[in-house]
Motif scaffolding. Sequence first.
Motif, PDB file in Angstrom:
ATOM      1  N   LEU A  58       3.122 -12.273  -2.659  1.00  0.00           N
ATOM      2  CA  LEU A  58       3.123 -13.034  -1.408  1.00  0.00           C
ATOM      3  C   LEU A  58       4.291 -12.633  -0.512  1.00  0.00           C
ATOM      4  O   LEU A  58       4.138 -12.512   0.706  1.00  0.00           O
ATOM      5  CB  LEU A  58       3.167 -14.538  -1.697  1.00  0.00           C
ATOM      6  CG  LEU A  58       1.909 -15.132  -2.320  1.00  0.00           C
ATOM      7  CD1 LEU A  58       2.142 -16.593  -2.708  1.00  0.00           C
ATOM      8  CD2 LEU A  58       0.723 -14.998  -1.384  1.00  0.00           C
ATOM      9  N   LYS A  59       5.453 -12.404  -1.118  1.00  0.00           N
ATOM     10  CA  LYS A  59       6.625 -11.984  -0.340  1.00  0.00           C
ATOM     11  C   LYS A  59       6.387 -10.618   0.293  1.00  0.00           C
ATOM     12  O   LYS A  59       6.692 -10.406   1.476  1.00  0.00           O
ATOM     13  CB  LYS A  59       7.865 -11.954  -1.232  1.00  0.00           C
ATOM     14  CG  LYS A  59       9.125 -11.585  -0.482  1.00  0.00           C
ATOM     15  CD  LYS A  59      10.340 -11.564  -1.378  1.00  0.00           C
ATOM     16  CE  LYS A  59      11.554 -11.135  -0.578  1.00  0.00           C
ATOM     17  NZ  LYS A  59      12.694 -10.846  -1.417  1.00  0.00           N
ATOM     18  N   ASP A  60       5.845  -9.670  -0.477  1.00  0.00           N
ATOM     19  CA  ASP A  60       5.575  -8.342   0.072  1.00  0.00           C
ATOM     20  C   ASP A  60       4.514  -8.395   1.164  1.00  0.00           C
ATOM     21  O   ASP A  60       4.622  -7.696   2.172  1.00  0.00           O
ATOM     22  CB  ASP A  60       5.167  -7.365  -1.036  1.00  0.00           C
ATOM     23  CG  ASP A  60       6.364  -6.892  -1.830  1.00  0.00           C
ATOM     24  OD1 ASP A  60       7.437  -6.677  -1.227  1.00  0.00           O
ATOM     25  OD2 ASP A  60       6.240  -6.727  -3.055  1.00  0.00           O
ATOM     26  N   ASN A  61       3.492  -9.220   0.975  1.00  0.00           N
ATOM     27  CA  ASN A  61       2.479  -9.373   2.018  1.00  0.00           C
ATOM     28  C   ASN A  61       3.091  -9.953   3.282  1.00  0.00           C
ATOM     29  O   ASN A  61       2.794  -9.505   4.393  1.00  0.00           O
ATOM     30  CB  ASN A  61       1.329 -10.263   1.540  1.00  0.00           C
ATOM     31  CG  ASN A  61       0.312  -9.517   0.738  1.00  0.00           C
ATOM     32  OD1 ASN A  61       0.062  -8.337   0.972  1.00  0.00           O
ATOM     33  ND2 ASN A  61      -0.282 -10.180  -0.229  1.00  0.00           N
TER      34      ASN A  61
ATOM     35  N   PHE B 221       9.210  -1.840   5.600  1.00  0.00           N
ATOM     36  CA  PHE B 221       7.761  -1.747   5.771  1.00  0.00           C
ATOM     37  C   PHE B 221       7.172  -0.834   4.697  1.00  0.00           C
ATOM     38  O   PHE B 221       6.189  -1.187   4.036  1.00  0.00           O
ATOM     39  CB  PHE B 221       7.427  -1.215   7.168  1.00  0.00           C
ATOM     40  CG  PHE B 221       5.953  -1.090   7.437  1.00  0.00           C
ATOM     41  CD1 PHE B 221       5.234  -2.169   7.934  1.00  0.00           C
ATOM     42  CD2 PHE B 221       5.279   0.096   7.206  1.00  0.00           C
ATOM     43  CE1 PHE B 221       3.867  -2.064   8.180  1.00  0.00           C
ATOM     44  CE2 PHE B 221       3.928   0.215   7.454  1.00  0.00           C
ATOM     45  CZ  PHE B 221       3.217  -0.867   7.946  1.00  0.00           C
ATOM     46  N   LEU B 222       7.779   0.323   4.529  1.00  0.00           N
ATOM     47  CA  LEU B 222       7.279   1.282   3.538  1.00  0.00           C
ATOM     48  C   LEU B 222       7.405   0.741   2.118  1.00  0.00           C
ATOM     49  O   LEU B 222       6.459   0.866   1.324  1.00  0.00           O
ATOM     50  CB  LEU B 222       8.016   2.621   3.682  1.00  0.00           C
ATOM     51  CG  LEU B 222       7.732   3.399   4.963  1.00  0.00           C
ATOM     52  CD1 LEU B 222       8.713   4.553   5.115  1.00  0.00           C
ATOM     53  CD2 LEU B 222       6.297   3.904   4.993  1.00  0.00           C
ATOM     54  N   GLU B 223       8.531   0.127   1.798  1.00  0.00           N
ATOM     55  CA  GLU B 223       8.727  -0.424   0.457  1.00  0.00           C
ATOM     56  C   GLU B 223       7.699  -1.508   0.143  1.00  0.00           C
ATOM     57  O   GLU B 223       7.093  -1.508  -0.934  1.00  0.00           O
ATOM     58  CB  GLU B 223      10.140  -0.992   0.305  1.00  0.00           C
ATOM     59  CG  GLU B 223      11.219   0.060   0.231  1.00  0.00           C
ATOM     60  CD  GLU B 223      12.627  -0.522   0.334  1.00  0.00           C
ATOM     61  OE1 GLU B 223      12.782  -1.769   0.339  1.00  0.00           O
ATOM     62  OE2 GLU B 223      13.577   0.277   0.411  1.00  0.00           O
ATOM     63  N   SER B 224       7.508  -2.435   1.075  1.00  0.00           N
ATOM     64  CA  SER B 224       6.541  -3.508   0.824  1.00  0.00           C
ATOM     65  C   SER B 224       5.124  -2.948   0.759  1.00  0.00           C
ATOM     66  O   SER B 224       4.309  -3.406  -0.047  1.00  0.00           O
ATOM     67  CB  SER B 224       6.645  -4.613   1.876  1.00  0.00           C
ATOM     68  OG  SER B 224       6.202  -4.180   3.142  1.00  0.00           O
TER      69      SER B 224
END
Length: 152
Positions: free
Chosen positions: A11-14, A37-40
């Motif tokens: 949920l955090k990455d989204n 942005f790339l990491e998530s």
Amino acid sequence: MLELIKERKVLKDNSTFFKLLKVSLERDLNEKEQNKFLESSYRNITYLEEEFKNAKDHVIGNLIIYNSLINNGIILVNDLRNGLNITKDNFIKENIQQFSAHYQTVKEYEEDFLKYRENITDESYDKTIEKYEEAIDYSDGYTKEKTLTKKS
């Protein structure tokens, strides 16, 4: 407990992904924002990949159609990873938008795959295949080289 922690990470990455996507529509992302942005995005792809690999590991018997849908999901995840690599090398607004649309169609495929898994019918299979074809169409729309853009 581990499942709950993983769900929170997803949920955090989204949230990070969509927040930065919104910012990218208003202005260019700075280097720190690009990295976030790339990491998530890479982590979101990993979550999708885990979903399909986990499904593949838990297949009982020789379910040809079910296995083919899992393999389709793995293909889509690989295409999505390739698209993100193109975006990373050419971080322009067009590629960010292309990646987000591509990501959305792969997520829709995953959702329909999960629905198919719960209710194995011809209708749910057809809908899943429809989403697969839609997601495949998005895998080729990336700009693979820098383009001239006018700054206002």
